[in-house]
Write an enzyme that holds these catalytic residues in place. Structure first.
Site, mmCIF file in Angstrom:
data_model
loop_
_atom_site.group_PDB
_atom_site.id
_atom_site.type_symbol
_atom_site.label_atom_id
_atom_site.label_comp_id
_atom_site.label_asym_id
_atom_site.label_seq_id
_atom_site.Cartn_x
_atom_site.Cartn_y
_atom_site.Cartn_z
ATOM 1 N N TRP A 179 0.711 -1.048 0.073
ATOM 2 C CA TRP A 179 0.024 0.029 -0.052
ATOM 3 C C TRP A 179 0.725 1.232 -0.257
ATOM 4 C CZ3 TRP A 179 -0.357 4.148 3.555
ATOM 5 C CH2 TRP A 179 -1.197 5.041 3.463
ATOM 6 N N GLU A 220 -2.918 -2.750 -2.482
ATOM 7 C CA GLU A 220 -4.189 -2.625 -2.007
ATOM 8 C C GLU A 220 -4.441 -0.999 -2.358
ATOM 9 O OE1 GLU A 220 -5.301 -1.517 2.687
ATOM 10 O OE2 GLU A 220 -3.322 -2.197 2.253
ATOM 11 N N LYS A 222 -7.068 2.612 -2.652
ATOM 12 C CA LYS A 222 -7.546 3.360 -1.615
ATOM 13 C C LYS A 222 -8.101 4.743 -2.620
ATOM 14 C CE LYS A 222 -7.060 5.624 2.795
ATOM 15 N NZ LYS A 222 -6.164 6.052 4.034
ATOM 16 N N ASP A 253 -9.515 -3.609 1.131
ATOM 17 C CA ASP A 253 -9.713 -3.004 2.735
ATOM 18 C C ASP A 253 -11.117 -2.563 2.867
ATOM 19 O OD1 ASP A 253 -9.946 -0.936 4.600
ATOM 20 O OD2 ASP A 253 -7.621 -1.309 4.952
ATOM 21 N N HIS A 256 -11.523 1.344 2.188
ATOM 22 C CA HIS A 256 -10.794 2.142 1.225
ATOM 23 C C HIS A 256 -11.905 2.328 -0.357
ATOM 24 C CE1 HIS A 256 -6.345 1.337 2.284
ATOM 25 N NE2 HIS A 256 -7.284 1.781 3.372
ATOM 26 N N HIS A 280 -8.179 -6.922 4.023
ATOM 27 C CA HIS A 280 -7.811 -6.212 5.410
ATOM 28 C C HIS A 280 -9.183 -5.846 5.984
ATOM 29 C CE1 HIS A 280 -3.419 -4.811 5.280
ATOM 30 N NE2 HIS A 280 -3.709 -6.183 5.242
ATOM 31 N N ASP A 288 -12.518 5.972 5.709
ATOM 32 C CA ASP A 288 -11.707 5.186 6.137
ATOM 33 C C ASP A 288 -10.914 5.386 7.474
ATOM 34 O OD1 ASP A 288 -9.768 2.736 6.246
ATOM 35 O OD2 ASP A 288 -8.142 4.366 5.379
ATOM 36 N N ASP A 290 -10.947 3.304 10.225
ATOM 37 C CA ASP A 290 -10.061 2.340 11.124
ATOM 38 C C ASP A 290 -10.647 1.969 12.313
ATOM 39 O OD1 ASP A 290 -8.279 1.305 9.016
ATOM 40 O OD2 ASP A 290 -7.115 2.994 8.980
ATOM 41 N N ASP A 320 -7.028 -4.972 10.078
ATOM 42 C CA ASP A 320 -6.410 -3.438 10.058
ATOM 43 C C ASP A 320 -7.126 -2.281 10.458
ATOM 44 O OD1 ASP A 320 -4.701 -1.219 9.147
ATOM 45 O OD2 ASP A 320 -5.147 -1.511 7.088
#
Length: 411
Positions: A179, A220, A222, A253, A256, A280, A288, A290, A320
């Site tokens: 990433w 990955e 985004k 992810d 993302h 992820h 995003d 997290d 993640d």
């Protein structure tokens, strides 16, 4: 309660014992960076690349020994098969004066020793292309500065060799995920050239001659990030095409993408073309962000797509997220258990009759059947699973004790 639950699920053609045995064999790769707020151990620099942690909860791990101790405690409260997911910034340099482009297996040998001690299934890996002085103008593998671009190419090549080392040590294939934070805050004048440079960099990385049976390289995407709101070089379209043309893996992810894009829908799309799909798992709140993973609808749908498509061996599941506003061990355990719950929930569905109803166009009966599953005694089966894993639902008292005995001493 468990015996009654088994009987109720059996009415739907579900073998609960088979579901429990299957769940125990599905590895979840748990990220090390929840324990120290993504700071790392190599002193690369302050957080960059749009990565932020919010909060200042006491007890952050400040060194390798503290991080190991926290991981060991957190893992002891997690059911099922586990892997460890490392970033390159967690290298144990031991006084070596080397930069990230010269990292070698020896700098991660202490992690291998630790993971073997815990009986883990293996180690997955991530090059760290952020929090470093060679992130120039927010760019790494797509940088127009050839010296900068080459540095990061060398770093990723080194990480592939380290991933091969992990695979050899554990006898399981390692996922190595790339990433990059590259992008622009405002409307760029040239969208193509950075992507051509990224393509060139990836071509050079993959030319290192690694063993694909040992390492699955993933990319990955985004959609945007802090400071790169208008354009990201590593977009979904770019990486999907690059991965398809070069026989590598796409990593999804679920934070993302645009808020109304669902990774659960993307998984079967990729399974139609790829032998391996990587995840992820996070929880994005409007973006995003997290947040700690919870047992919510989209997570359930992600797990259903893995299970109903016989893709347990094809989809590599990793966590993640990072939250510094709450106890970090609780965040680890809550998220990992949520993934396990979702997988169990999916395993306790007899998909064949549901697929038949769909193919027959009986969407009324399909809706009713799907609703019935929601009130079956899932909780009793989950409790039985924890019991067989030597655990219980109430993990917070154990974490509070650890906080009082260990974390409060960290000033």
């Amino acid at each position: 309660m468990y015996e009654q639950a088994k009987k109720q699920y059996a009415l739907y053609g579900v073998d609960v014992e088979k579901a429990l045995n299957t769940l125990r064999q599905i590895p979840v790769s748990v990220h090390c960076w929840q324990g120290d707020d993504v700071i790392g151990l190599d002193g690369g620099g302050s957080l960059s690349g749009g990565i932020q942690t919010t909060g200042n909860y006491p007890g952050r791990a400040r060194n390798f020994e503290e991080l190991k101790r926290d991981i060991e405690k957190a893992f002891s409260l997690m059911p099922g098969k586990k892997r460890l997911n490392l970033h390159a910034s967690y290298a144990i340099l031991g006084g070596d004066k080397v930069d990230r482009n010269a990292y070698a297996p020896k700098h991660f040998a202490p992690w291998v020793e630790f993971a073997k001690k815990l009986g883990l299934d293996g180690i997955d890996f991530n090059p760290t292309l952020f929090s470093h002085e060679n992130v120039k103008d927010g760019l790494t593998l797509s940088s127009p500065d050839e010296k900068i671009r080459k540095f990061w190419v060398e770093h990723c090549k080194a990480c592939i060799k380290i991933s091969e080392y992990f695979a050899t040590e554990f006898g399981t294939r390692a996922l190595m995920n790339i990433w990059i934070p590259d992008g622009f805050k405002d409307v760029p004048a040239d969208r193509l050239s950075p992507r051509l440079r990224l393509k060139k960099s990836l071509d050079e990385i993959l030319s290192c001659g690694y063993d694909r049976n040992k390492v699955a390289v993933a990319v990955e995407s985004k959609v945007f990030g802090i400071g790169v709101e208008s354009y990201t070089v590593g977009s979904n379209e770019f990486y999907q095409n690059y991965a398809a043309n070069n026989g590598i893996c796409c990593l999804l992810d679920n934070g993302h993408y645009h808020p109304l894009e669902y990774v659960s829908d993307k998984i079967p799309s990729l399974l139609a073309f790829y032998d391996t799909v990587a995840l992820h798992v996070t929880r994005g709140v409007r973006w995003d962000s997290d947040h700690v993973v919870l047992f919510e609808d989209e997570l359930k749908e992600i797990a259903k797509e893995i299970v109903r498509n016989d893709a347990i061996d094809k989809v590599k599941i990793g966590l993640d997220y990072f939250d510094a506003s709450i106890n970090r061990l609780s965040a680890w355990v809550t998220g990992q258990r949520a993934v396990q719950k979702a997988l169990l929930y999916a395993l306790l569905v007899n998909d064949a009759p549901l697929k038949k109803l769909q193919d027959e166009g009986d969407f009324t009966a399909l809706m009713v059947a799907q609703e019935e599953y929601k009130t079956l005694p899932f909780g009793a089966v989950w409790q039985e699973y924890l019991k067989r894993e030597g655990l219980c639902e109430a993990y917070l008292p154990e974490i509070r004790k650890y906080e009082n005995d260990v974390l409060k001493e960290r000033k």
